[in-house]
Enzyme design. Sequence first.
Site, PDB file in Angstrom:
ATOM      1  N   CYS A  99     -67.623  91.132 -28.663  1.00  0.00           N
ATOM      2  CA  CYS A  99     -67.939  90.388 -27.449  1.00  0.00           C
ATOM      3  C   CYS A  99     -69.210  89.573 -27.677  1.00  0.00           C
ATOM      4  CB  CYS A  99     -68.148  91.358 -26.288  1.00  0.00           C
ATOM      5  SG  CYS A  99     -68.747  90.554 -24.780  1.00  0.00           S
ATOM      6  N   GLU A 129     -70.799 100.511 -29.506  1.00  0.00           N
ATOM      7  CA  GLU A 129     -71.723  99.389 -29.321  1.00  0.00           C
ATOM      8  C   GLU A 129     -73.142  99.771 -29.717  1.00  0.00           C
ATOM      9  OE1 GLU A 129     -73.726  96.764 -25.736  1.00  0.00           O
ATOM     10  OE2 GLU A 129     -71.689  97.522 -25.438  1.00  0.00           O
TER      11      GLU A 129
END
Length: 313
Positions: A99, A129
């Site tokens: 992303c 992440e």
Amino acid sequence: MTLDRILLAEPRGFCAGVERAVQVIDLVLEAYEAPIFCRREIVHNRHVVEVFESKGVTFVEELTEVPDNATVVFSAHGVSPTVWAAAEARGLTVIDATCPLVTRVHLEVKAYVKKGLSILYIGHAKHDEAVGVMGEAPDRITLIETVADAESAVVADESKVVCLTQTTLSVDDTQEILNVLKSRFTQLVVPPKSDICYATSNRQLAVKKLCEEVDLVLIVGSSNSSNSKRLVEVARSCGTAAHLIANAGELNMEWLTDVRTVGLSSGASTPELLVDGVVEILQTKGTPSVGQVTVAIEDTVFRLPRELQQAGS
């Protein structure tokens, strides 16, 4: 007692980063020869992963499971520099579905390290992440998961410290931790734009609005989805009963006892068809009206990776 009303949160479900990641794998399947691999779940939703498995994508935990010179997609959560280096050393063709908002945090880490700052990173240990971001500078980043961590954090130079965050955190919990850090480190640098993504913030705000009108909140999402779990926490913090369910099959009808209005939302990696399935089951409890609580209209679209832009046009 029968159910009178179902209220849907808007926005809910897929964010722009997830839309992009899903489109990336679809295009890779069209443009590259099999076999196609993906390191970790492309997004944290089992349904999405199973759909791509049925199309021939092989999901792996580590690159050691990928044959030399194969094609591999990096998930929306991002990876550390060591993973990139390993892929290059193996001659793998990499398509990066990270992303862009996660990529921004990676770039922030690099920039602040160059300026000589220590980094306090608010996030969840072992989340994909967080692992990727912290891998950018493991000797310069301290993970902060709780207020207690914030109260005990130590840095090399208290005049040169910055706070960054995982993109999928609870806005309220993060602010509480940030307040502690600001009180302890008076020269703390905070980026002008929050690292918590717009979609995470919007979905949490929508759930708060739901809680003003409903007796029960159901969040559709996978148990390993950070942003989905945060939505449940947000609802409960408002004093409303809330449950996380992966799909309609996990709905416990006992939860509906004495419930007149149900609020429904979903994590940023949850397909809308799973929400539809829950609505269908709820409608068997009576003839409830279906309404919507809207707090924002999202129109963000992220560009595809360079390698796929022509294929996606």
